[in-house]
Design an enzyme around this catalytic site. Structure first.
Site, PDB file in Angstrom:
ATOM      1  N   LYS A 219       2.145  -3.413   6.654  1.00 25.14           N
ATOM      2  CA  LYS A 219       2.475  -3.494   5.219  1.00 25.14           C
ATOM      3  C   LYS A 219       3.977  -3.273   5.028  1.00 25.14           C
ATOM      4  O   LYS A 219       4.645  -3.993   4.294  1.00 25.14           O
ATOM      5  CB  LYS A 219       1.684  -2.443   4.430  1.00 25.14           C
ATOM      6  CG  LYS A 219       0.196  -2.702   4.347  1.00 25.14           C
ATOM      7  CD  LYS A 219      -0.120  -3.975   3.573  1.00 25.14           C
ATOM      8  CE  LYS A 219      -1.604  -4.181   3.363  1.00 25.14           C
ATOM      9  NZ  LYS A 219      -1.920  -5.457   2.687  1.00 25.14           N
TER      10      LYS A 219
ATOM     11  N   PHE B 231      -2.578   2.442  -4.568  1.00 25.64           N
ATOM     12  CA  PHE B 231      -2.978   3.766  -4.115  1.00 25.64           C
ATOM     13  C   PHE B 231      -4.424   3.654  -3.645  1.00 25.64           C
ATOM     14  O   PHE B 231      -4.669   2.859  -2.699  1.00 25.64           O
ATOM     15  CB  PHE B 231      -2.633   4.801  -5.186  1.00 25.64           C
ATOM     16  CG  PHE B 231      -1.150   5.114  -5.085  1.00 25.64           C
ATOM     17  CD1 PHE B 231      -0.195   4.175  -5.464  1.00 25.64           C
ATOM     18  CD2 PHE B 231      -0.719   6.309  -4.508  1.00 25.64           C
ATOM     19  CE1 PHE B 231       1.167   4.439  -5.292  1.00 25.64           C
ATOM     20  CE2 PHE B 231       0.645   6.574  -4.350  1.00 25.64           C
ATOM     21  CZ  PHE B 231       1.584   5.631  -4.731  1.00 25.64           C
TER      22      PHE B 231
ATOM     23  N   TYR C 178      -1.713  -0.569  10.883  1.00 24.56           N
ATOM     24  CA  TYR C 178      -2.045  -1.213   9.592  1.00 24.56           C
ATOM     25  C   TYR C 178      -0.929  -0.929   8.598  1.00 24.56           C
ATOM     26  O   TYR C 178      -0.376  -1.853   7.990  1.00 24.56           O
ATOM     27  CB  TYR C 178      -3.379  -0.700   9.054  1.00 24.56           C
ATOM     28  CG  TYR C 178      -3.486  -0.864   7.562  1.00 24.56           C
ATOM     29  CD1 TYR C 178      -3.248   0.214   6.708  1.00 24.56           C
ATOM     30  CD2 TYR C 178      -3.749  -2.100   6.991  1.00 24.56           C
ATOM     31  CE1 TYR C 178      -3.287   0.058   5.335  1.00 24.56           C
ATOM     32  CE2 TYR C 178      -3.795  -2.266   5.626  1.00 24.56           C
ATOM     33  CZ  TYR C 178      -3.553  -1.173   4.802  1.00 24.56           C
ATOM     34  OH  TYR C 178      -3.577  -1.339   3.437  1.00 24.56           O
TER      35      TYR C 178
ATOM     36  N   SER D 276       0.829  -1.212   0.000  1.00 24.58           N
ATOM     37  CA  SER D 276       0.000   0.000   0.000  1.00 24.58           C
ATOM     38  C   SER D 276       0.857   1.254   0.000  1.00 24.58           C
ATOM     39  O   SER D 276       1.968   1.262   0.535  1.00 24.58           O
ATOM     40  CB  SER D 276      -0.883  -0.006   1.258  1.00 24.58           C
ATOM     41  OG  SER D 276      -1.450   1.256   1.482  1.00 24.58           O
TER      42      SER D 276
ATOM     43  N   VAL E 211     -16.967  15.380   5.035  1.00 28.98           N
ATOM     44  CA  VAL E 211     -15.755  15.716   4.271  1.00 28.98           C
ATOM     45  C   VAL E 211     -14.708  16.162   5.271  1.00 28.98           C
ATOM     46  O   VAL E 211     -14.876  17.197   5.933  1.00 28.98           O
ATOM     47  CB  VAL E 211     -16.055  16.833   3.246  1.00 28.98           C
ATOM     48  CG1 VAL E 211     -14.765  17.272   2.545  1.00 28.98           C
ATOM     49  CG2 VAL E 211     -17.082  16.341   2.220  1.00 28.98           C
TER      50      VAL E 211
HETATM   51  C1  WQD Z   1      -9.450   9.242   0.982  1.00 23.23           C
HETATM   52  C2  WQD Z   1      -9.747  10.742   1.092  1.00 23.23           C
HETATM   53  C3  WQD Z   1      -9.923  11.511   3.360  1.00 23.23           C
HETATM   54  C4  WQD Z   1     -13.596   9.231   4.257  1.00 23.23           C
HETATM   55  C5  WQD Z   1      -6.395   4.543   3.160  1.00 23.23           C
HETATM   56  C6  WQD Z   1      -5.244   3.697   3.618  1.00 23.23           C
HETATM   57  C7  WQD Z   1      -4.504   3.149   2.423  1.00 23.23           C
HETATM   58  C8  WQD Z   1      -5.473   2.415   1.530  1.00 23.23           C
HETATM   59  C9  WQD Z   1      -6.609   3.328   1.111  1.00 23.23           C
HETATM   60  C10 WQD Z   1      -5.615   0.054   1.923  1.00 23.23           C
HETATM   61  C11 WQD Z   1      -8.940  11.429   2.197  1.00 23.23           C
HETATM   62  C12 WQD Z   1     -11.259  11.656   2.638  1.00 23.23           C
HETATM   63  C13 WQD Z   1     -12.485   9.752   3.617  1.00 23.23           C
HETATM   64  C14 WQD Z   1     -14.643  10.098   4.662  1.00 23.23           C
HETATM   65  C15 WQD Z   1     -13.431  11.969   3.740  1.00 23.23           C
HETATM   66  N1  WQD Z   1      -6.016   1.282   2.186  1.00 23.23           N
HETATM   67  N2  WQD Z   1     -12.411  11.101   3.366  1.00 23.23           N
HETATM   68  N3  WQD Z   1     -14.514  11.437   4.380  1.00 23.23           N
HETATM   69  O1  WQD Z   1      -6.842   7.571   3.840  1.00 23.23           O
HETATM   70  O2  WQD Z   1      -6.159   7.886   1.392  1.00 23.23           O
HETATM   71  O3  WQD Z   1      -5.936   5.644   2.423  1.00 23.23           O
HETATM   72  O4  WQD Z   1      -7.246   3.776   2.325  1.00 23.23           O
HETATM   73  O5  WQD Z   1      -4.699  -0.323   1.251  1.00 23.23           O
HETATM   74  O6  WQD Z   1      -3.519   2.246   2.871  1.00 23.23           O
HETATM   75  O7  WQD Z   1      -4.353   4.502   4.346  1.00 23.23           O
HETATM   76  O8  WQD Z   1      -8.199   6.571   1.950  1.00 23.23           O
HETATM   77  O9  WQD Z   1     -10.598   6.522   1.478  1.00 23.23           O
HETATM   78  O10 WQD Z   1      -9.834   6.778   3.898  1.00 23.23           O
HETATM   79  O11 WQD Z   1      -9.563   8.688   2.292  1.00 23.23           O
HETATM   80  O12 WQD Z   1     -13.348  13.183   3.498  1.00 23.23           O
HETATM   81  O13 WQD Z   1     -15.689   9.671   5.265  1.00 23.23           O
HETATM   82  O14 WQD Z   1     -11.117  10.910   1.455  1.00 23.23           O
HETATM   83  O15 WQD Z   1      -9.661  12.637   4.194  1.00 23.23           O
HETATM   84  O16 WQD Z   1      -8.626  12.743   1.749  1.00 23.23           O
HETATM   85  P1  WQD Z   1      -6.753   7.036   2.449  1.00 23.23           P
HETATM   86  P2  WQD Z   1      -9.624   7.083   2.442  1.00 23.23           P
END
Ligand code: WQD
Length: 353
Positions: free
Chosen positions: A172, A197, A168, A142, A236
């Site tokens: 990885k 990603f 987590y 990841s 958000v």
């Molecule tokens: C994406 C964007 C949040 C939820 C994580 C893990 C990574 C991978 C993917 C497994 C960010 C925003 C999110 C919400 C929001 N996992 N958000 N409201 O944090 O980039 O990565 O998941 O492999 O290892 O770290 O993904 O989907 O949680 O967030 O505004 O209810 O959406 O702030 O900008 P992230 P995410």
């Protein structure tokens, strides 16, 4: 459709010469889409999963798409005897290792659960592979291993393991180190590490998609639950980042492109350790994702802006040149494609209930 037949659209092939691959965590979101693409390429695919965060009905959904239902073992990676029983008769050429707990927030609350499941589980898997002479492994890593490098187009040679904000992500990173040491000790080992990603979307058939059993943390499954009314509105997490619209930006990759990246890796395994980013190289903001979903659904998505989520970075996206040059793989689908396919899955799944 029997083995040896060409599919209607010509790019499917079933043949006996292709390798036999075990997918750990193969009924999960990325594993199931990868199973479809591997079967299409003619691989003999079997799935091992403990069904903690997926449903056994995914096997039927894979069969609806490919005409083949993979052989399935409901086994936990921590069940050493169960793992032995699978590998003893498996005669596998390769393992693609998806299985693992992946809820970032939960990993902070329950670190031992994550270290035991992800690290000890992987060690059990690698011990079985060693005992039964399985030399090829593709590992689901990841972008989180890059830690707190914010706003830079991440390349595989960049620093990892520093500024990782949760257990987590640490698991990885640690598994990547374990695989490197295993490959140093046994030069016949063929290890490919794929750093995902942000996977989004669903299969174009609508039969497969992201449908976790647990409470989702990621943006897209939450948007899906807001659209079905299971969650009242999207929060958000901050609109005060240094980005064009102030919301966080990520490299969202269609899950089918991600699955095809695993096929590209499987086709090019060789002794040593090879690491690839699987992303699009583009960054999309939260509000852009909301807008894209609204375009696909034809409905407004309710949301409210809240303070930032602890540990979040402003912008995370990939340099994808290495996978293009060495694996001949490039992401081809867009965020709009992912939203279109997500709607198909939502419509299919809502009818199944
Ligand atoms: C994406 C964007 C949040 C939820 C994580 C893990 C990574 C991978 C993917 C497994 C960010 C925003 C999110 C919400 C929001 N996992 N958000 N409201 O944090 O980039 O990565 O998941 O492999 O290892 O770290 O993904 O989907 O949680 O967030 O505004 O209810 O959406 O702030 O900008 P992230 P995410």
């Amino acid at each position: 459709m029997d083995k040896g037949d060409l599919s209607l659209d010509g790019d499917w092939c079933y043949n006996d010469s292709m390798e036999k691959i075990l997918l750990t965590g193969g009924t999960g979101y990325i594993g199931s889409h990868t199973a479809v693409e591997l079967i299409k390429k003619g691989y003999d695919v079997e799935i091992l999963d403990n069904l903690f965060n997926s449903k056994i009905t995914v096997l039927d959904d894979i069969a609806k798409i490919t005409g083949k239902k993979p052989r399935f073992y409901q086994v936990d990676l921590l069940d050493e005897k169960g793992m032995e029983d699978v590998f003893r008769d498996g005669n596998y050429d390769m393992v693609i290792h998806f299985a693992g707990l992946k809820a970032v927030g939960e990993s902070v609350e329950k670190p031992l659960k994550y270290y035991e499941n992800n690290i000890s589980g992987t060690i059990n898997l690698l011990k079985c592979m060693k005992k039964y002479g399985v030399k090829k492994i593709v590992f689901s890593s990841s972008a989180t291993v890059y830690g707190d490098q914010d706003g830079v187009r991440l390349t595989e040679e960049m620093q990892t393991g520093v500024g990782i904000t949760n257990p987590y992500g640490q698991t990885k990173y640690m598994i990547e180190q374990i695989l490197k040491d295993v490959a140093l000790a046994d030069r016949e080992m063929q290890v490919t590490i794929l750093r995902y990603f942000n996977p989004v979307g669903a299969h174009e058939s609508g039969f497969l998609g992201e449908n976790p059993n647990d409470i989702p943390n990621n943006l897209m499954p939450i948007i899906m639950k807001v659209s079905t009314g299971e969650i009242e509105k999207l929060m958000v997490y901050g609109d005060d980042y240094d980005t064009p619209d102030g919301t966080g930006m990520r490299d969202y990759i269609h899950v089918v492109d991600l699955a095809k990246g695993h096929v590209a890796a499987a086709l090019k395994m060789k002794p040593g350790v090879y690491i690839y980013n699987l992303g699009t190289g583009k960054a999309t903001s939260v509000l852009e994702m909301v807008k894209a979903f609204e375009l696909a659904s034809g409905e407004e998505l309710p949301y409210t802006v809240t303070p930032r989520r602890a540990g979040d970075l402003a912008k995370i996206y990939a340099n994808v040149e290495k996978a293009k040059n060495e694996l001949g793989w490039v992401a081809e689908l867009t965020v709009a494609d992912a939203m279109r396919d997500t709607m198909k899955y939502l419509n299919y799944y809502s009818k199944k209930k």
